[in-house]
Design a protein around this motif. Structure first.
Motif, mmCIF file in Angstrom:
data_model
loop_
_atom_site.group_PDB
_atom_site.id
_atom_site.type_symbol
_atom_site.label_atom_id
_atom_site.label_comp_id
_atom_site.label_asym_id
_atom_site.label_seq_id
_atom_site.Cartn_x
_atom_site.Cartn_y
_atom_site.Cartn_z
ATOM 1 N N VAL A 1 1.380 -1.244 0.542
ATOM 2 C CA VAL A 1 0.356 -0.004 -0.011
ATOM 3 C C VAL A 1 0.963 1.405 0.053
ATOM 4 O O VAL A 1 1.128 1.815 -0.875
ATOM 5 N N PHE A 2 2.206 0.976 0.869
ATOM 6 C CA PHE A 2 2.977 2.588 0.920
ATOM 7 C C PHE A 2 3.194 2.802 -0.449
ATOM 8 O O PHE A 2 3.530 3.573 -0.713
ATOM 9 N N VAL A 3 3.819 1.502 -1.057
ATOM 10 C CA VAL A 3 4.833 1.693 -1.460
ATOM 11 C C VAL A 3 4.090 2.026 -3.639
ATOM 12 O O VAL A 3 4.524 2.762 -4.245
ATOM 13 N N ALA A 4 2.798 1.924 -3.003
ATOM 14 C CA ALA A 4 1.146 1.985 -4.547
ATOM 15 C C ALA A 4 1.225 3.709 -4.345
ATOM 16 O O ALA A 4 1.103 3.743 -5.470
ATOM 17 N N VAL A 5 0.600 3.914 -3.079
ATOM 18 C CA VAL A 5 0.896 4.795 -2.985
ATOM 19 C C VAL A 5 1.897 6.435 -3.361
ATOM 20 O O VAL A 5 1.931 7.538 -4.454
ATOM 21 N N LEU A 6 2.841 5.839 -3.241
ATOM 22 C CA LEU A 6 4.247 6.630 -3.927
ATOM 23 C C LEU A 6 3.845 6.472 -5.496
ATOM 24 O O LEU A 6 4.922 7.657 -5.800
ATOM 25 N N ALA A 7 4.304 5.192 -6.148
ATOM 26 C CA ALA A 7 4.421 4.823 -7.270
ATOM 27 C C ALA A 7 3.116 5.873 -8.226
ATOM 28 O O ALA A 7 2.890 6.685 -9.488
ATOM 29 N N ALA A 8 2.063 5.926 -7.338
ATOM 30 C CA ALA A 8 1.230 6.579 -7.938
ATOM 31 C C ALA A 8 0.974 7.792 -7.668
ATOM 32 O O ALA A 8 1.352 9.343 -8.794
ATOM 33 N N ALA A 9 1.841 8.264 -7.173
ATOM 34 C CA ALA A 9 1.576 10.054 -6.274
ATOM 35 C C ALA A 9 3.335 10.340 -7.754
ATOM 36 O O ALA A 9 3.122 11.456 -8.218
ATOM 37 N N ALA A 10 3.890 9.471 -8.373
ATOM 38 C CA ALA A 10 4.957 9.914 -9.096
ATOM 39 C C ALA A 10 4.283 9.476 -10.020
ATOM 40 O O ALA A 10 5.483 9.471 -11.325
ATOM 41 N N LYS A 11 3.404 8.925 -10.714
ATOM 42 C CA LYS A 11 3.002 8.420 -11.859
ATOM 43 C C LYS A 11 3.287 7.362 -12.349
ATOM 44 O O LYS A 11 3.969 7.529 -13.927
ATOM 45 N N ARG A 12 3.901 6.634 -11.713
ATOM 46 C CA ARG A 12 5.086 5.648 -12.051
ATOM 47 C C ARG A 12 4.321 4.262 -12.829
ATOM 48 O O ARG A 12 5.022 3.088 -12.945
ATOM 49 N N TRP A 13 2.925 4.056 -12.354
ATOM 50 C CA TRP A 13 1.956 2.451 -12.395
ATOM 51 C C TRP A 13 2.178 2.523 -13.894
ATOM 52 O O TRP A 13 2.141 0.986 -14.257
ATOM 53 N N ARG A 14 1.924 3.212 -15.178
ATOM 54 C CA ARG A 14 2.493 3.085 -16.335
ATOM 55 C C ARG A 14 3.501 2.234 -16.751
ATOM 56 O O ARG A 14 3.551 1.687 -17.758
ATOM 57 N N ASN A 15 4.384 2.345 -16.674
ATOM 58 C CA ASN A 15 5.606 1.658 -16.400
ATOM 59 C C ASN A 15 6.199 0.517 -15.431
ATOM 60 O O ASN A 15 6.853 -0.251 -15.413
ATOM 61 N N MET A 16 5.126 0.070 -14.967
ATOM 62 C CA MET A 16 5.021 -1.454 -14.123
ATOM 63 C C MET A 16 5.562 -2.758 -14.748
ATOM 64 O O MET A 16 6.472 -3.331 -14.971
ATOM 65 N N LEU A 17 4.916 -2.760 -16.401
ATOM 66 C CA LEU A 17 5.475 -3.988 -17.615
ATOM 67 C C LEU A 17 7.213 -3.839 -18.008
ATOM 68 O O LEU A 17 7.418 -4.724 -18.104
ATOM 69 N N SER A 18 7.536 -2.692 -17.891
ATOM 70 C CA SER A 18 8.782 -2.720 -18.373
ATOM 71 C C SER A 18 9.473 -3.179 -17.504
ATOM 72 O O SER A 18 10.830 -3.450 -18.011
ATOM 73 N N VAL A 19 9.299 -3.098 -16.218
ATOM 74 C CA VAL A 19 9.557 -3.704 -15.357
ATOM 75 C C VAL A 19 10.584 -4.961 -15.319
ATOM 76 O O VAL A 19 11.469 -5.462 -14.888
ATOM 77 N N VAL A 20 9.264 -6.118 -15.793
ATOM 78 C CA VAL A 20 9.669 -7.693 -15.475
ATOM 79 C C VAL A 20 9.004 -7.688 -17.569
ATOM 80 O O VAL A 20 8.572 -8.103 -17.506
#
Length: 296
Positions: free
Chosen positions: A43-62
């Protein structure tokens, strides 16, 4: 280099103080604490990722097979490390956890030499030998194989190696590590609650709030560790780690009142001598390298 060292020291200082945090939940089982730790870390990291607008890059990590394997290895090894550490702290084995994290840098350096082909100077090898003597002396005082210490050392060394080899985005890497084990954590908490063995709602408001904050307490040092691992050689990251077990050892003796013999004091002194020597040799080599680069 300097920024990586600051990240590493802050990270390991926070980890060294964690026994104080997990002692707040002595009435809970280690597996239940782990499940909450995974849930609230996500939850904590997801909030940080949302604040940084990084969710759209999730698939690129793997996106590659190697990165996916590295993320899976990171997730499994850090989860095993967490549950063992929590169990040991709440069963009065804080000194043995500190031994494990004293052993970990030696294993990290060994992994760095074998898998990453990092080269060490003569002074660095001497410091490793001194530290190994200190760890061996400490292990002998347990009168047998210290399985808790060994398991903690190996699991975290594997986690550090996977982090270094993958070189993943820090924030999204942490998000994937918690996401992979999140379904298991939720199912376990649901199972405990349905069976009436869950203890979350029996906690005091203060303890409940602190458990909800376990996500921040978990993710912040991991974030700092990942940043340090990207900026420093794995061997140096391993040696900075001595800050954490030293802090835990001081807590075990002066706060939790576990026994601290003269033999353990000798071991402690040898390990810190090794750390000072290793740091001096490494900084000297780094300074010479910068001078040569500047001259060139």
């Amino acid at each position: 280099m300097n920024k990586g060292i600051v990240y590493g020291i802050l990270c390991y200082l926070m980890w060294g103080l964690l026994p104080l945090y997990w002692r707040l939940f002595e009435s809970m089982s280690a597996w239940e604490i782990l499940a909450h730790r995974v849930l609230w870390s996500f939850v904590f990291v997801a909030v940080l990722a949302a604040a940084a607008k990084r969710w759209r890059n999730m698939l690129s990590v793997v996106s590659s097979r190697n990165s996916l394997i590295s993320v899976l290895l990171c997730s499994v090894t850090i989860s095993l490390n967490w549950v063992l550490f929590i169990w040991a702290v709440n069963h009065e084995h804080v000194i043995e956890t500190s031994l494990g994290y004293y052993m970990n840098p030696l294993i990290s350096v060994l992994f760095a030499v074998i898998f990453l082909k990092e080269k060490l100077s003569r002074g660095q090898w001497i410091s490793i030998l001194i530290a190994a003597c200190g760890v061996l002396l400490m292990a002998l005082q347990f009168g047998g194989i210290p399985w808790i210490a060994l398991s903690l050392a190996v699991s975290f060394a594997l986690y550090g190696l996977a982090k270094k080899m993958a070189n993943l985005d820090v924030l999204l890497g942490l998000l994937w590590e918690t996401l992979i084990v999140l379904p298991l954590a939720i199912m376990y908490l649901g199972y405990m609650q349905a069976g009436g063995s869950g203890t979350f709602f029996t906690l005091t408001p203060f303890s409940m709030t602190m458990l909800l904050l376990s996500g921040a307490a978990t993710a912040l040092p991991l974030f700092l560790f990942a940043s340090a691992a990207k900026l420093l050689p794995l061997s140096m990251v391993g040696f900075i780690q001595y800050v954490a077990p030293t802090t835990s050892l001081l807590l075990a003796v002066f706060v939790f009142h576990e026994s601290f013999t003269a033999g353990k004091l000798v071991s402690f002194s040898l390990i810190w001598l090794a750390l000072i020597l290793y740091s001096a040799v490494t900084f000297r080599s780094s300074k010479l390298a910068r001078r040569e680069k500047k001259a060139a």
